[in-house]
Design a protein around this motif. Structure first.
Motif, PDB file in Angstrom:
ATOM      1  N   MET A 128       0.511  -1.320  -0.323  1.00  0.00           N
ATOM      2  CA  MET A 128      -0.026   0.304  -0.366  1.00  0.00           C
ATOM      3  C   MET A 128       0.934   1.242  -0.299  1.00  0.00           C
ATOM      4  N   GLY A 129       0.070   2.085  -0.802  1.00  0.00           N
ATOM      5  CA  GLY A 129       1.294   3.143  -1.161  1.00  0.00           C
ATOM      6  C   GLY A 129       2.008   3.596  -1.670  1.00  0.00           C
ATOM      7  N   PHE A 130       2.952   4.848  -1.442  1.00  0.00           N
ATOM      8  CA  PHE A 130       3.647   5.030  -3.771  1.00  0.00           C
ATOM      9  C   PHE A 130       4.753   4.644  -3.063  1.00  0.00           C
ATOM     10  N   GLY A 131       5.503   3.042  -3.056  1.00  0.00           N
ATOM     11  CA  GLY A 131       6.441   2.338  -3.181  1.00  0.00           C
ATOM     12  C   GLY A 131       6.981   2.132  -4.212  1.00  0.00           C
ATOM     13  N   ILE A 132       8.616   2.368  -4.898  1.00  0.00           N
ATOM     14  CA  ILE A 132       8.830   1.939  -6.100  1.00  0.00           C
ATOM     15  C   ILE A 132       7.801   1.236  -6.820  1.00  0.00           C
ATOM     16  N   VAL A 133       7.735   0.109  -5.917  1.00  0.00           N
ATOM     17  CA  VAL A 133       6.990  -0.638  -7.808  1.00  0.00           C
ATOM     18  C   VAL A 133       5.972  -0.482  -8.081  1.00  0.00           C
ATOM     19  N   ASN A 134       4.969  -0.216  -7.095  1.00  0.00           N
ATOM     20  CA  ASN A 134       3.766   0.947  -7.270  1.00  0.00           C
ATOM     21  C   ASN A 134       3.579   2.158  -8.259  1.00  0.00           C
ATOM     22  N   GLY A 139       3.293   4.260 -14.163  1.00  0.00           N
ATOM     23  CA  GLY A 139       3.981   5.238 -15.016  1.00  0.00           C
ATOM     24  C   GLY A 139       3.933   4.066 -16.237  1.00  0.00           C
ATOM     25  N   THR A 140       4.798   2.729 -16.444  1.00  0.00           N
ATOM     26  CA  THR A 140       4.336   2.278 -17.360  1.00  0.00           C
ATOM     27  C   THR A 140       2.888   2.227 -17.867  1.00  0.00           C
ATOM     28  N   GLY A 141       2.143   1.255 -17.004  1.00  0.00           N
ATOM     29  CA  GLY A 141       0.782   1.413 -17.305  1.00  0.00           C
ATOM     30  C   GLY A 141       0.209   2.688 -18.389  1.00  0.00           C
ATOM     31  N   THR A 142       1.159   3.682 -17.621  1.00  0.00           N
ATOM     32  CA  THR A 142      -0.274   5.065 -17.714  1.00  0.00           C
ATOM     33  C   THR A 142       0.362   4.971 -19.971  1.00  0.00           C
ATOM     34  N   LEU A 143       2.174   4.411 -19.925  1.00  0.00           N
ATOM     35  CA  LEU A 143       2.421   4.734 -21.150  1.00  0.00           C
ATOM     36  C   LEU A 143       1.902   4.139 -22.010  1.00  0.00           C
ATOM     37  N   PHE A 144       1.894   3.067 -22.014  1.00  0.00           N
ATOM     38  CA  PHE A 144       1.101   1.771 -22.112  1.00  0.00           C
ATOM     39  C   PHE A 144       0.417   1.885 -22.677  1.00  0.00           C
ATOM     40  N   SER A 145      -0.338   2.132 -21.643  1.00  0.00           N
ATOM     41  CA  SER A 145      -2.356   2.220 -22.245  1.00  0.00           C
ATOM     42  C   SER A 145      -2.043   4.075 -23.307  1.00  0.00           C
TER      43      SER A 145
END
Length: 189
Positions: free
Chosen positions: A64-70, A75-81
């Motif tokens: 939960m929260g904004f860790g590096i993995v999230n 970020g990649t989900g946004t760019l790919f979408s």
């Protein structure tokens, strides 16, 4: 009654429908991806505020929260979408750029699969440590972290079908401007 010559009938060619179908599917998948990333971001920012007080009192799990993995996944989900949506839109317009964008998106998506699986494994291991160190936490009383990993693997396989199809479709089948069919009339789309 005069008949039109056969050549005049052959001059009109109805546009092939596959660019419209692929374009719309890609735009829908891209839109769903942007919606999911947006909802995930909002839930990550506001999620803890919506939890019951007993869950907010103790330590939060590392997932939960904004860790590096999230951040990396969002970020990649946004760019790919965005890339998939643009690929769908240009394909719908019967532009050969749509082929290029689809190939780039599918190659990047397929290359991202091992990274996504590693990140899911990393989060599962972090959650195991959290459960072991915080056995009284309400977050530790849910399902096993391994179940989340298995669900992630299954979902990754399911969502990999479209990039594989797109990669094969545009790399081996639809390679030329002619394969996009006759130019579409503006009102036709």
């Amino acid at each position: 009654m005069s008949e039109q010559p056969q050549d005049a009938m052959d001059a009109f060619q109805e546009p092939t429908s596959w660019p419209k179908v692929i374009g719309i599917i890609s735009m829908i998948w891209g839109g769903i991806g942007l919606t999911c990333v947006g909802c995930g971001s909002v839930m990550t920012m506001a999620g803890t505020a919506m939890l019951p007080p007993e869950m907010r009192s103790g330590p939060m799990p590392p997932t939960m929260g904004f860790g590096i993995v999230n951040i990396l996944n969002m970020g990649t989900g946004t760019l790919f979408s965005i890339l998939l949506f643009a690929a769908g839109l240009t394909t719908l317009r019967r532009s050969l750029t749509g082929r290029t964008l689809h190939l780039v998106w599918s190659a990047l998506s397929l290359a991202w699969i091992p990274v996504a699986l590693y990140l899911a494994y990393y989060q599962t291991e972090a959650m195991k440590v959290f459960v072991r160190e915080n056995p009284d936490s309400p977050f530790s009383k849910g399902g096993s972290p391994e179940m989340g990993l298995m669900i992630g693997i299954v979902m990754t396989v399911i969502f990999s079908i479209y990039p594989v199809f797109i990669f094969i479709w545009f790399l081996f089948i639809k390679k030329t401007k002619e394969s996009f069919g006759a130019a579409a009339v503006k009102d036709y789309i």
